[in-house]
Design a protein around this motif. Structure first.
Motif, PDB file in Angstrom:
ATOM      1  N   SER A 189       0.818  -1.204   0.000  1.00  0.00           N
ATOM      2  CA  SER A 189       0.000   0.000   0.000  1.00  0.00           C
ATOM      3  C   SER A 189       0.854   1.258   0.000  1.00  0.00           C
ATOM      4  O   SER A 189       0.461   2.280  -0.553  1.00  0.00           O
ATOM      5  N   GLU A 190       2.017   1.194   0.614  1.00  0.00           N
ATOM      6  CA  GLU A 190       2.930   2.330   0.569  1.00  0.00           C
ATOM      7  C   GLU A 190       4.344   1.833   0.847  1.00  0.00           C
ATOM      8  O   GLU A 190       4.530   0.858   1.556  1.00  0.00           O
ATOM      9  N   LYS A 191       5.316   2.518   0.278  1.00  0.00           N
ATOM     10  CA  LYS A 191       6.707   2.181   0.548  1.00  0.00           C
ATOM     11  C   LYS A 191       7.532   3.456   0.613  1.00  0.00           C
ATOM     12  O   LYS A 191       7.190   4.460   0.002  1.00  0.00           O
ATOM     13  N   SER A 192       8.622   3.380   1.354  1.00  0.00           N
ATOM     14  CA  SER A 192       9.480   4.546   1.499  1.00  0.00           C
ATOM     15  C   SER A 192      10.579   4.514   0.443  1.00  0.00           C
ATOM     16  O   SER A 192      10.745   3.532  -0.289  1.00  0.00           O
ATOM     17  N   GLU A 193      11.351   5.598   0.429  1.00  0.00           N
ATOM     18  CA  GLU A 193      12.461   5.676  -0.542  1.00  0.00           C
ATOM     19  C   GLU A 193      13.553   4.654  -0.223  1.00  0.00           C
ATOM     20  O   GLU A 193      14.358   4.315  -1.074  1.00  0.00           O
ATOM     21  N   ILE A 194      13.561   4.166   1.013  1.00  0.00           N
ATOM     22  CA  ILE A 194      14.543   3.138   1.376  1.00  0.00           C
ATOM     23  C   ILE A 194      14.222   1.826   0.666  1.00  0.00           C
ATOM     24  O   ILE A 194      15.109   1.061   0.286  1.00  0.00           O
ATOM     25  N   PHE A 195      12.962   1.567   0.477  1.00  0.00           N
ATOM     26  CA  PHE A 195      12.472   0.296  -0.071  1.00  0.00           C
ATOM     27  C   PHE A 195      12.662   0.305  -1.581  1.00  0.00           C
ATOM     28  O   PHE A 195      11.721   0.547  -2.342  1.00  0.00           O
ATOM     29  N   ASP A 196      13.899   0.049  -2.008  1.00  0.00           N
ATOM     30  CA  ASP A 196      14.184   0.085  -3.442  1.00  0.00           C
ATOM     31  C   ASP A 196      14.048  -1.313  -4.046  1.00  0.00           C
ATOM     32  O   ASP A 196      13.490  -2.221  -3.413  1.00  0.00           O
ATOM     33  N   ASP A 197      14.568  -1.488  -5.238  1.00  0.00           N
ATOM     34  CA  ASP A 197      14.379  -2.750  -5.961  1.00  0.00           C
ATOM     35  C   ASP A 197      15.055  -3.938  -5.286  1.00  0.00           C
ATOM     36  O   ASP A 197      14.788  -5.084  -5.662  1.00  0.00           O
ATOM     37  N   GLN A 198      15.930  -3.677  -4.338  1.00  0.00           N
ATOM     38  CA  GLN A 198      16.582  -4.772  -3.614  1.00  0.00           C
ATOM     39  C   GLN A 198      15.650  -5.424  -2.592  1.00  0.00           C
ATOM     40  O   GLN A 198      15.930  -6.505  -2.107  1.00  0.00           O
ATOM     41  N   PHE A 199      14.583  -4.736  -2.271  1.00  0.00           N
ATOM     42  CA  PHE A 199      13.657  -5.219  -1.249  1.00  0.00           C
ATOM     43  C   PHE A 199      12.383  -5.754  -1.908  1.00  0.00           C
ATOM     44  O   PHE A 199      11.915  -5.229  -2.922  1.00  0.00           O
ATOM     45  N   SER A 200      11.816  -6.765  -1.282  1.00  0.00           N
ATOM     46  CA  SER A 200      10.488  -7.222  -1.679  1.00  0.00           C
ATOM     47  C   SER A 200       9.797  -7.826  -0.466  1.00  0.00           C
ATOM     48  O   SER A 200      10.454  -8.233   0.492  1.00  0.00           O
ATOM     49  N   VAL A 201       8.474  -7.824  -0.508  1.00  0.00           N
ATOM     50  CA  VAL A 201       7.698  -8.433   0.564  1.00  0.00           C
ATOM     51  C   VAL A 201       6.701  -9.392  -0.050  1.00  0.00           C
ATOM     52  O   VAL A 201       6.289  -9.251  -1.200  1.00  0.00           O
ATOM     53  N   GLU A 202       6.313 -10.346   0.792  1.00  0.00           N
ATOM     54  CA  GLU A 202       5.408 -11.382   0.322  1.00  0.00           C
ATOM     55  C   GLU A 202       4.614 -11.911   1.510  1.00  0.00           C
ATOM     56  O   GLU A 202       5.103 -11.927   2.649  1.00  0.00           O
ATOM     57  N   ARG A 203       3.385 -12.328   1.202  1.00  0.00           N
ATOM     58  CA  ARG A 203       2.609 -13.043   2.210  1.00  0.00           C
ATOM     59  C   ARG A 203       2.182 -14.339   1.560  1.00  0.00           C
ATOM     60  O   ARG A 203       1.055 -14.474   1.083  1.00  0.00           O
ATOM     61  N   PRO A 204       3.075 -15.290   1.515  1.00  0.00           N
ATOM     62  CA  PRO A 204       2.885 -16.445   0.625  1.00  0.00           C
ATOM     63  C   PRO A 204       1.753 -17.384   1.014  1.00  0.00           C
ATOM     64  O   PRO A 204       1.146 -18.010   0.143  1.00  0.00           O
ATOM     65  N   ASP A 205       1.442 -17.493   2.301  1.00  0.00           N
ATOM     66  CA  ASP A 205       0.508 -18.545   2.703  1.00  0.00           C
ATOM     67  C   ASP A 205      -0.579 -18.042   3.640  1.00  0.00           C
ATOM     68  O   ASP A 205      -1.212 -18.825   4.321  1.00  0.00           O
ATOM     69  N   GLY A 206      -0.791 -16.773   3.707  1.00  0.00           N
ATOM     70  CA  GLY A 206      -1.848 -16.222   4.548  1.00  0.00           C
ATOM     71  C   GLY A 206      -1.486 -16.072   5.995  1.00  0.00           C
ATOM     72  O   GLY A 206      -2.276 -15.524   6.769  1.00  0.00           O
ATOM     73  N   SER A 207      -0.307 -16.560   6.397  1.00  0.00           N
ATOM     74  CA  SER A 207       0.100 -16.363   7.786  1.00  0.00           C
ATOM     75  C   SER A 207       1.459 -15.697   7.861  1.00  0.00           C
ATOM     76  O   SER A 207       1.635 -14.726   8.582  1.00  0.00           O
ATOM     77  N   ASN A 208       2.434 -16.175   7.093  1.00  0.00           N
ATOM     78  CA  ASN A 208       3.758 -15.568   7.125  1.00  0.00           C
ATOM     79  C   ASN A 208       3.792 -14.286   6.302  1.00  0.00           C
ATOM     80  O   ASN A 208       3.076 -14.134   5.311  1.00  0.00           O
TER      81      ASN A 208
END
Lengths: 114, 114
Positions: free
Chosen positions: B55-74
């Protein structure tokens, strides 16, 4: 942009005395939330107290209370009857109501002297 | 009381390696966040996640970073190619339906890049 300023990098207080930590913030929003978090040496972030901007009454949680001055954009934390376990970093934080991203001040390190 | 769980508590990695930091938010929470804190500095926002997307990311969160919620809990934070300056404490946080509450933070993962 919303910014949060804590002008006191370090504070100290004698055990059983009262201390006030300062926080100011900058926002053009009218609806938002303010928080104080405690970070002991374990580095866990612990919520101490929160304040909704639409509420005029200052929040209180046991020995912790705030002085919320909306017009002045000031949100100070008062710790009464300070205890050794209150020694920690204290972070002031702001969050808009329209989204939930929280912004933190730089922190105030509180030392409690026995 | 429900907790946000982060693993590992401490990870040492070589520069250039990929790391995945893991978080299990509180089960009925809707909003998820990653923050980082370089030693002795302020807590910085990285990214927020809602309804299975950023929903939002900062300037620190560049292409080297990613997030995931692969299974509904983690809820994971991946850094593809770590740099020395990525060394920090990384905090996961979650927020439930009642937005006036503060986040619940995990106890953090200390990442050391050597």
């Amino acid at each position: 942009a919303q910014t949060v300023t804590q002008s006191q990098p370090e504070m100290s207080v004698q055990e059983a005395e009262t201390v006030t930590l300062s926080c100011t913030y900058d926002t053009s929003e009218s609806d938002y939330y303010l928080f104080w978090y405690k970070q002991p040496p374990s580095r866990q972030m612990i919520l101490v107290i929160r304040q909704e901007a639409y509420k005029q009454q200052n929040a209180t949680e046991n020995r912790f209370s705030v002085n919320f001055q909306k017009a002045a954009k000031s949100f100070s934390l008062k710790i009464s009857d300070s205890q050794l376990g209150d020694a920690a970093m204290y972070f002031c934080a702001y969050r808009r109501s329209r989204n939930n991203d929280m912004r933190f001040g730089a922190g105030t390190r509180l030392t409690v002297k026995p | 009381e429900p907790e946000v769980t982060q693993t590992p508590s401490h990870q040492v990695t070589q520069m250039g390696q990929e790391v995945i930091l893991r978080c299990v938010p509180i089960s009925n929470h809707l909003y998820f966040y990653w923050y980082r804190q370089i030693l002795g500095q302020k807590v910085e926002f990285l990214v927020s996640f809602y309804n299975n997307e950023i929903s939002e990311k900062s300037e620190i969160f560049d292409d080297q970073f990613s997030v995931e919620r692969p299974d509904g809990s983690n809820f994971t934070l991946k850094i593809r190619s770590t740099k020395l300056e990525d060394s920090a404490m990384y905090f996961c946080a979650s927020l439930g339906h009642w937005a006036n509450y503060g986040y619940t933070f995990g106890s953090g993962t200390r990442l050391t890049v050597v």
